[in-house]
Motif scaffolding. Structure first.
Motif, PDB file in Angstrom:
ATOM      1  N   ARG A  67       0.857  -1.179   0.000  1.00  0.00           N
ATOM      2  CA  ARG A  67       0.000   0.000   0.000  1.00  0.00           C
ATOM      3  C   ARG A  67       0.893   1.229   0.000  1.00  0.00           C
ATOM      4  O   ARG A  67       1.910   1.279   0.709  1.00  0.00           O
ATOM      5  N   GLN A  68       0.527   2.243  -0.801  1.00  0.00           N
ATOM      6  CA  GLN A  68       1.280   3.491  -0.789  1.00  0.00           C
ATOM      7  C   GLN A  68       0.320   4.668  -0.681  1.00  0.00           C
ATOM      8  O   GLN A  68      -0.579   4.827  -1.511  1.00  0.00           O
ATOM      9  N   ASP A  69       0.534   5.488   0.325  1.00  0.00           N
ATOM     10  CA  ASP A  69      -0.217   6.730   0.479  1.00  0.00           C
ATOM     11  C   ASP A  69       0.590   7.851  -0.157  1.00  0.00           C
ATOM     12  O   ASP A  69       1.816   7.756  -0.280  1.00  0.00           O
ATOM     13  N   PRO A  70      -0.075   8.952  -0.555  1.00  0.00           N
ATOM     14  CA  PRO A  70       0.626  10.040  -1.265  1.00  0.00           C
ATOM     15  C   PRO A  70       1.829  10.549  -0.483  1.00  0.00           C
ATOM     16  O   PRO A  70       1.734  10.849   0.703  1.00  0.00           O
ATOM     17  N   GLY A  71       2.980  10.614  -1.150  1.00  0.00           N
ATOM     18  CA  GLY A  71       4.187  11.144  -0.544  1.00  0.00           C
ATOM     19  C   GLY A  71       4.821  10.244   0.502  1.00  0.00           C
ATOM     20  O   GLY A  71       5.726  10.685   1.223  1.00  0.00           O
ATOM     21  N   ARG A  72       4.386   8.997   0.575  1.00  0.00           N
ATOM     22  CA  ARG A  72       4.916   8.082   1.588  1.00  0.00           C
ATOM     23  C   ARG A  72       5.547   6.863   0.925  1.00  0.00           C
ATOM     24  O   ARG A  72       5.380   6.608  -0.267  1.00  0.00           O
ATOM     25  N   GLY A  73       6.281   6.079   1.726  1.00  0.00           N
ATOM     26  CA  GLY A  73       6.879   4.866   1.203  1.00  0.00           C
ATOM     27  C   GLY A  73       5.889   3.720   1.154  1.00  0.00           C
ATOM     28  O   GLY A  73       4.876   3.723   1.873  1.00  0.00           O
ATOM     29  N   PRO A  74       6.138   2.724   0.293  1.00  0.00           N
ATOM     30  CA  PRO A  74       5.266   1.547   0.243  1.00  0.00           C
ATOM     31  C   PRO A  74       5.261   0.814   1.579  1.00  0.00           C
ATOM     32  O   PRO A  74       6.294   0.718   2.243  1.00  0.00           O
ATOM     33  N   VAL A  75       4.094   0.280   1.933  1.00  0.00           N
ATOM     34  CA  VAL A  75       3.939  -0.488   3.162  1.00  0.00           C
ATOM     35  C   VAL A  75       3.543  -1.912   2.791  1.00  0.00           C
ATOM     36  O   VAL A  75       2.551  -2.119   2.089  1.00  0.00           O
ATOM     37  N   PHE A  76       4.323  -2.888   3.246  1.00  0.00           N
ATOM     38  CA  PHE A  76       4.074  -4.293   2.928  1.00  0.00           C
ATOM     39  C   PHE A  76       2.727  -4.750   3.488  1.00  0.00           C
ATOM     40  O   PHE A  76       2.392  -4.463   4.645  1.00  0.00           O
ATOM     41  N   LEU A  77       1.982  -5.492   2.645  1.00  0.00           N
ATOM     42  CA  LEU A  77       0.698  -6.044   3.074  1.00  0.00           C
ATOM     43  C   LEU A  77       0.717  -7.568   3.102  1.00  0.00           C
ATOM     44  O   LEU A  77       0.455  -8.183   4.126  1.00  0.00           O
ATOM     45  N   LEU A  78       0.993  -8.167   1.952  1.00  0.00           N
ATOM     46  CA  LEU A  78       0.906  -9.631   1.841  1.00  0.00           C
ATOM     47  C   LEU A  78       1.924 -10.137   0.844  1.00  0.00           C
ATOM     48  O   LEU A  78       2.241  -9.466  -0.132  1.00  0.00           O
ATOM     49  N   LEU A  79       2.415 -11.357   1.088  1.00  0.00           N
ATOM     50  CA  LEU A  79       3.287 -12.048   0.151  1.00  0.00           C
ATOM     51  C   LEU A  79       2.678 -13.406  -0.150  1.00  0.00           C
ATOM     52  O   LEU A  79       2.168 -14.083   0.746  1.00  0.00           O
ATOM     53  N   ILE A  80       2.721 -13.797  -1.419  1.00  0.00           N
ATOM     54  CA  ILE A  80       2.247 -15.124  -1.805  1.00  0.00           C
ATOM     55  C   ILE A  80       3.318 -15.756  -2.688  1.00  0.00           C
ATOM     56  O   ILE A  80       3.881 -15.107  -3.572  1.00  0.00           O
ATOM     57  N   ARG A  81       3.610 -17.030  -2.429  1.00  0.00           N
ATOM     58  CA  ARG A  81       4.667 -17.711  -3.169  1.00  0.00           C
ATOM     59  C   ARG A  81       4.108 -18.403  -4.405  1.00  0.00           C
ATOM     60  O   ARG A  81       2.909 -18.648  -4.509  1.00  0.00           O
ATOM     61  N   GLU A  82       4.984 -18.790  -5.293  1.00  0.00           N
ATOM     62  CA  GLU A  82       4.566 -19.373  -6.584  1.00  0.00           C
ATOM     63  C   GLU A  82       3.804 -20.674  -6.404  1.00  0.00           C
ATOM     64  O   GLU A  82       2.996 -21.035  -7.256  1.00  0.00           O
ATOM     65  N   ASN A  83       4.044 -21.384  -5.297  1.00  0.00           N
ATOM     66  CA  ASN A  83       3.360 -22.657  -5.087  1.00  0.00           C
ATOM     67  C   ASN A  83       2.110 -22.507  -4.214  1.00  0.00           C
ATOM     68  O   ASN A  83       1.509 -23.500  -3.814  1.00  0.00           O
ATOM     69  N   GLU A  84       1.709 -21.280  -3.947  1.00  0.00           N
ATOM     70  CA  GLU A  84       0.503 -21.015  -3.168  1.00  0.00           C
ATOM     71  C   GLU A  84      -0.582 -20.455  -4.073  1.00  0.00           C
ATOM     72  O   GLU A  84      -0.301 -19.674  -4.975  1.00  0.00           O
ATOM     73  N   LYS A  85      -1.814 -20.821  -3.799  1.00  0.00           N
ATOM     74  CA  LYS A  85      -2.937 -20.335  -4.611  1.00  0.00           C
ATOM     75  C   LYS A  85      -3.610 -19.127  -3.973  1.00  0.00           C
ATOM     76  O   LYS A  85      -4.112 -18.250  -4.668  1.00  0.00           O
ATOM     77  N   GLU A  86      -3.633 -19.112  -2.649  1.00  0.00           N
ATOM     78  CA  GLU A  86      -4.397 -18.072  -1.956  1.00  0.00           C
ATOM     79  C   GLU A  86      -3.762 -17.805  -0.591  1.00  0.00           C
ATOM     80  O   GLU A  86      -3.212 -18.697   0.042  1.00  0.00           O
ATOM     81  N   LYS A  87      -3.856 -16.535  -0.172  1.00  0.00           N
ATOM     82  CA  LYS A  87      -3.361 -16.126   1.132  1.00  0.00           C
ATOM     83  C   LYS A  87      -4.342 -15.125   1.707  1.00  0.00           C
ATOM     84  O   LYS A  87      -4.867 -14.273   0.979  1.00  0.00           O
ATOM     85  N   ARG A  88      -4.551 -15.207   3.020  1.00  0.00           N
ATOM     86  CA  ARG A  88      -5.477 -14.263   3.656  1.00  0.00           C
ATOM     87  C   ARG A  88      -4.826 -13.622   4.871  1.00  0.00           C
ATOM     88  O   ARG A  88      -3.999 -14.235   5.541  1.00  0.00           O
ATOM     89  N   LYS A  89      -5.255 -12.380   5.116  1.00  0.00           N
ATOM     90  CA  LYS A  89      -4.820 -11.677   6.324  1.00  0.00           C
ATOM     91  C   LYS A  89      -5.918 -10.688   6.679  1.00  0.00           C
ATOM     92  O   LYS A  89      -6.123  -9.706   5.967  1.00  0.00           O
ATOM     93  N   GLU A  90      -6.632 -10.999   7.700  1.00  0.00           N
ATOM     94  CA  GLU A  90      -7.743 -10.139   8.157  1.00  0.00           C
ATOM     95  C   GLU A  90      -8.706  -9.897   6.978  1.00  0.00           C
ATOM     96  O   GLU A  90      -9.257 -10.842   6.424  1.00  0.00           O
ATOM     97  N   ARG A  91      -8.889  -8.664   6.528  1.00  0.00           N
ATOM     98  CA  ARG A  91      -9.848  -8.388   5.444  1.00  0.00           C
ATOM     99  C   ARG A  91      -9.213  -8.512   4.059  1.00  0.00           C
ATOM    100  O   ARG A  91      -9.866  -8.241   3.048  1.00  0.00           O
ATOM    101  N   LEU A  92      -7.958  -8.904   4.004  1.00  0.00           N
ATOM    102  CA  LEU A  92      -7.243  -8.972   2.736  1.00  0.00           C
ATOM    103  C   LEU A  92      -7.138 -10.410   2.247  1.00  0.00           C
ATOM    104  O   LEU A  92      -6.973 -11.332   3.039  1.00  0.00           O
ATOM    105  N   LYS A  93      -7.242 -10.575   0.922  1.00  0.00           N
ATOM    106  CA  LYS A  93      -7.052 -11.886   0.327  1.00  0.00           C
ATOM    107  C   LYS A  93      -6.304 -11.715  -0.996  1.00  0.00           C
ATOM    108  O   LYS A  93      -6.614 -10.805  -1.771  1.00  0.00           O
ATOM    109  N   VAL A  94      -5.326 -12.561  -1.219  1.00  0.00           N
ATOM    110  CA  VAL A  94      -4.570 -12.531  -2.461  1.00  0.00           C
ATOM    111  C   VAL A  94      -4.650 -13.902  -3.109  1.00  0.00           C
ATOM    112  O   VAL A  94      -4.539 -14.923  -2.428  1.00  0.00           O
ATOM    113  N   THR A  95      -4.837 -13.920  -4.431  1.00  0.00           N
ATOM    114  CA  THR A  95      -4.737 -15.167  -5.182  1.00  0.00           C
ATOM    115  C   THR A  95      -3.611 -15.021  -6.194  1.00  0.00           C
ATOM    116  O   THR A  95      -3.265 -13.903  -6.604  1.00  0.00           O
ATOM    117  N   PHE A  96      -3.048 -16.159  -6.587  1.00  0.00           N
ATOM    118  CA  PHE A  96      -1.902 -16.159  -7.483  1.00  0.00           C
ATOM    119  C   PHE A  96      -2.068 -17.320  -8.452  1.00  0.00           C
ATOM    120  O   PHE A  96      -2.134 -18.468  -8.031  1.00  0.00           O
TER     121      PHE A  96
END
Lengths: 112, 116
Positions: A37-66
């Motif tokens: 996540r990046q807010d105006p004038g600020r540095g990126p903030v890490f949210l989630l990482l998903i690896r090549e052998n993973e299909k889905e990752k969740r963290k609270e209200r966030l979900k990533v698919t790959f």
């Protein structure tokens, strides 16, 4: 050459809805994919990482698919809030020194 | 919570001058990076640093750029002779050691460099 594409236009949604952001890539075989996540004038903030052998990752209200076959990641924010309004960056990396290659980002605007 | 810090927050310099951007990474991290972001564009990798030497660098990181870890805490980026096109936000990032298989990077707040 490596190319990462994110929704170029801003995504406007209403509070409480689910936001879905897309990251597509070509000419790359990443070991993992990260969302920041990046807010105006600020540095990126890490949210989630998903690896090549993973299909889905969740963290609270966030979900990533790959999907390495489609070369695509989807990033979901459920029950979105105005405080979620920001630019979201997709970044690809390989193992080793883990240099990141970023997409241009998608701006998300959540209205009350 | 530990964080990456950067100084100064804003640097204005004249073309041709040397600038040094400073970063203090998270204390137990071993991998260090510099990225830059020109206004309205994507974040671009410049250089990575591990075990007191450059591990990777991009095409942007030419002979005008250098990095140094002068002591156990600071990590600096020097631009020897600045050009107008060096105007950008410069971000420092750090990562934990590989043994944890932890690839996420933690970014500082950035230094806005303006070259006039």
């Amino acid at each position: 050459s490596q190319k990462i594409e994110q929704n170029s236009e801003a995504l406007n949604i209403q509070e409480g809805k689910t936001a879905t952001l897309t990251c597509n890539y070509t000419n790359y075989s990443p070991a993992y994919l990260q969302w920041y996540r990046q807010d105006p004038g600020r540095g990126p903030v890490f949210l989630l990482l998903i690896r090549e052998n993973e299909k889905e990752k969740r963290k609270e209200r966030l979900k990533v698919t790959f999907d390495t076959t489609l070369k695509q990641s989807l990033f979901h924010i459920t029950a979105s809030q105005p405080a979620d309004s920001a630019t979201y960056l997709c970044a690809l990396g390989s193992s080793g020194y883990s240099t990141l290659t970023f997409g241009k980002g998608t701006m998300l605007l959540v209205s009350p | 919570e530990p964080e990456v810090t950067q100084t100064p927050s804003h640097q204005v310099t004249q073309m041709g001058q040397e600038v040094i951007l400073r970063c203090v990474p998270i204390s137990n991290h071993l991998y260090f990076y510099w990225y830059r972001q020109i206004l309205g564009q994507k974040v671009e990798f410049l250089v990575s640093f591990y075990n007191n030497e450059i591990s990777e660098k991009s095409e942007i990181f030419d002979d005008q750029f250098s990095v140094e870890r002068p002591d156990g805490s600071n990590f600096t980026l020097k631009i020897r002779s600045t050009k107008l096109e060096d105007s950008a936000m410069y971000f420092c990032a750090s990562r934990a050691q590989a043994r944890t298989s932890s690839y996420e990077q933690y970014f500082g707040p950035g230094t806005r460099l303006t070259v006039t």
